[in-house]
Scaffold this active site. Structure first.
Site, PDB file in Angstrom:
ATOM      1  N   GLY A  83      -8.484  37.695  31.928  1.00  0.00           N
ATOM      2  CA  GLY A  83      -7.922  37.087  30.486  1.00  0.00           C
ATOM      3  C   GLY A  83      -6.399  36.714  30.756  1.00  0.00           C
ATOM      4  CB  SER A  84      -3.379  38.182  32.165  1.00  0.00           C
ATOM      5  OG  SER A  84      -3.630  39.505  31.720  1.00  0.00           O
ATOM      6  CG  ASN A 180      -4.822  42.907  21.882  1.00  0.00           C
ATOM      7  OD1 ASN A 180      -4.230  41.735  21.207  1.00  0.00           O
ATOM      8  ND2 ASN A 180      -4.068  43.883  22.230  1.00  0.00           N
ATOM      9  CG  HIS A 230     -11.908  43.964  31.592  1.00  0.00           C
ATOM     10  ND1 HIS A 230     -11.297  45.027  30.791  1.00  0.00           N
ATOM     11  CD2 HIS A 230     -11.018  43.284  31.837  1.00  0.00           C
ATOM     12  CE1 HIS A 230     -10.209  44.631  30.633  1.00  0.00           C
ATOM     13  NE2 HIS A 230      -9.942  43.671  31.355  1.00  0.00           N
ATOM     14  CB  THR A 266     -13.218  33.135  49.089  1.00  0.00           C
ATOM     15  OG1 THR A 266     -12.541  32.435  50.091  1.00  0.00           O
ATOM     16  CG2 THR A 266     -14.367  33.420  49.238  1.00  0.00           C
ATOM     17  CB  CYS A 354       0.533  46.177  27.979  1.00  0.00           C
ATOM     18  SG  CYS A 354      -1.007  45.401  27.764  1.00  0.00           S
TER      19      CYS A 354
END
Ligand SMILES: *Cc1c(COP(=O)(O)O)cnc(C)c1O
Length: 420
Positions: A83-84, A180, A230, A266, A354
């Site tokens: 997401g970041s 959130n 996640h 990759t 955070c």
């Protein structure tokens, strides 16, 4: 609700996990889908040998599953590392294209052309995730102007203020789908319509919403959307950015030709496969899961507000994520409450992962207008389909005990009681 607790004697069973907004347990079905792509089909997806082809097909399949969930086209889905990264890409790359000093094909046709204004202005909100807010601060240092729109006491964006903030230079509106910390769901369709009406791009950080709420990018007029595996029982370190076709946006990682040359490197094949499986499962179970979570959430909210005096619910009462409850307890320090809950085997959070560990009050709760002491005394509990009513009962009883204990040690509380 779902049979996911199969780890037998694992000590984790003794924990009550109520921090699903921070991250979720990777589901056994997702792990199973990923496993062959580590040591069996490990070929490079760009290779022409057959194990590489298997990887390539698996990536295509995940891309298709995800596109379908959004009403998008597979070629509009770009896999990232979470997401970041998706948030950073959406903001930085559009700034580069539109703002002065950007790419040659930027909105204004170059120096000396006064017919088109320089478009260097972003509108966002005060309650975004730090992946947006800190990116905006970075862009401000590069000369981009940013307006941070206010929210009301429930965390809803003020649409009038948002529309008033629009200038001829505005090229992007970025508003999160759902918050959130307090779970408030924004009026995304209305915001999309405002953006469309003014010819401005609309990005939404849907990391909390994707897999939890129905989203249709066309109906909601969304040009870019960030999501992360996640947060929906997928693996960590994989996300996507939806980018509407034909949208001018520069590449984020330069290198190989992966992700249509826009995000080199990759591919994280197991992660992408896991994300596809998680998305499929999340959308199949969404209705049932959200009904289950909503009922349990409302039970939790009702008990806390009724049984613990001087407690309040933060965020909107109904326009909130089905798994989110966020409380403030007067005369109680959030950090102490969390530590004592942890000692009882209950995992909660004081807001965003955070900011926990720092003593700053939550920027979201302050934006909702909470005084500093209440913004410090908050507790976020986020449920999952695996959460049981018994766990909620144990949690409520434990919180009651701890809050009582902490208040009994609080001089402010003693003072307050004396003056009642
Ligand atoms: C978790 C979260 C992010 C960050 O996602 P990562 O995949 O952990 O980088 C961004 N925005 C919101 C709203 C989130 O909840």
């Amino acid at each position: 609700m779902f049979e996911m607790r199969s780890d037998g004697e694992s000590h984790m069973d003794k924990f009550i996990y109520l921090d699903n907004a921070a991250t979720t347990r990777t589901s056994p079905a997702v792990v199973e889908a990923m496993l062959p792509f580590f040591s069996e089909y490990y070929g490079n997806a760009s290779g022409i040998y057959s194990i590489g082809v298997k990887s390539k097909e698996a990536i295509s399949e995940s891309r298709e599953i995800i596109a379908t969930t959004l009403g998008a086209k597979p070629e509009e889905i770009y896999f990232t590392a979470g997401g970041s990264e998706s948030d950073n890409w959406a903001l930085k790359a559009t700034s580069e294209v539109f703002a002065a000093g950007g790419l040659p094909n930027r909105g204004n046709k170059g120096a000396g052309d006064d017919s088109l204004p320089v478009r260097n202005h972003i509108i966002t909100t005060k309650i975004e995730h730090h992946a947006i807010l800190h990116t905006c601060e970075y862009l401000q240092k590069q000369g981009i102007e940013v307006t941070y729109v206010n929210v009301d006491e429930n965390g809803l964006v003020n649409l009038k203020e948002l529309e008033r903030a629009i200038r001829p230079e505005t090229f992007l509106i970025s508003v999160m789908f759902a918050n959130n910390e307090v779970g408030t769901i924004q009026p995304i369709r209305e915001i999309g319509e405002i953006a469309k009406k003014h010819g401005i791009l609309f990005h939404t950080d849907a990391v909390q919403a994707y897999g939890h709420l129905p989203i249709h990018v066309e109906e909601l007029h969304i040009d870019m959307l960030s999501a992360s595996a996640h947060k929906l029982n997928g693996p960590k370190g994989v996300g996507f950015l939806y980018i509407r076709r034909n949208l001018r946006i520069s590449s984020f990682i330069h290198g190989g030709a992966q992700e249509r040359k826009r995000r080199a490197g990759t591919e994280n094949v197991p992660g992408i496969v896991g994300f596809g499986q998680a998305a499929k499962d999340a959308f199949e179970t969404m209705e049932k899961r959200s009904a289950y979570e909503t009922e349990l959430r409302d039970y939790l909210i009702a008990r806390i507000l009724k049984e613990i005096p001087y407690s309040r619910l933060n965020g909107h009462r109904t326009k909130r994520l089905s798994n989110n409850a966020n409380f403030s307890f007067q005369f109680v320090e959030g950090e102490s409450l969390l530590i004592m809950l942890d000692m009882e085997g209950i995992c909660g959070s004081s807001g965003s992962a955070c900011t926990s560990g720092s003593l700053d009050p939550s920027h979201v709760l302050l934006s909702l207008g909470l005084p500093e002491d209440l913004a410090h005394g908050s507790l976020r509990l986020t449920l999952s389909a695996e959460t049981t009513r018994e766990e909620i009962d144990v949690t409520v009883e434990t919180i009651k005990k701890i809050v009582e204990r902490l208040r009994s040690m609080s001089p402010q509380y003693e003072d307050f009681c004396r003056h009642m």
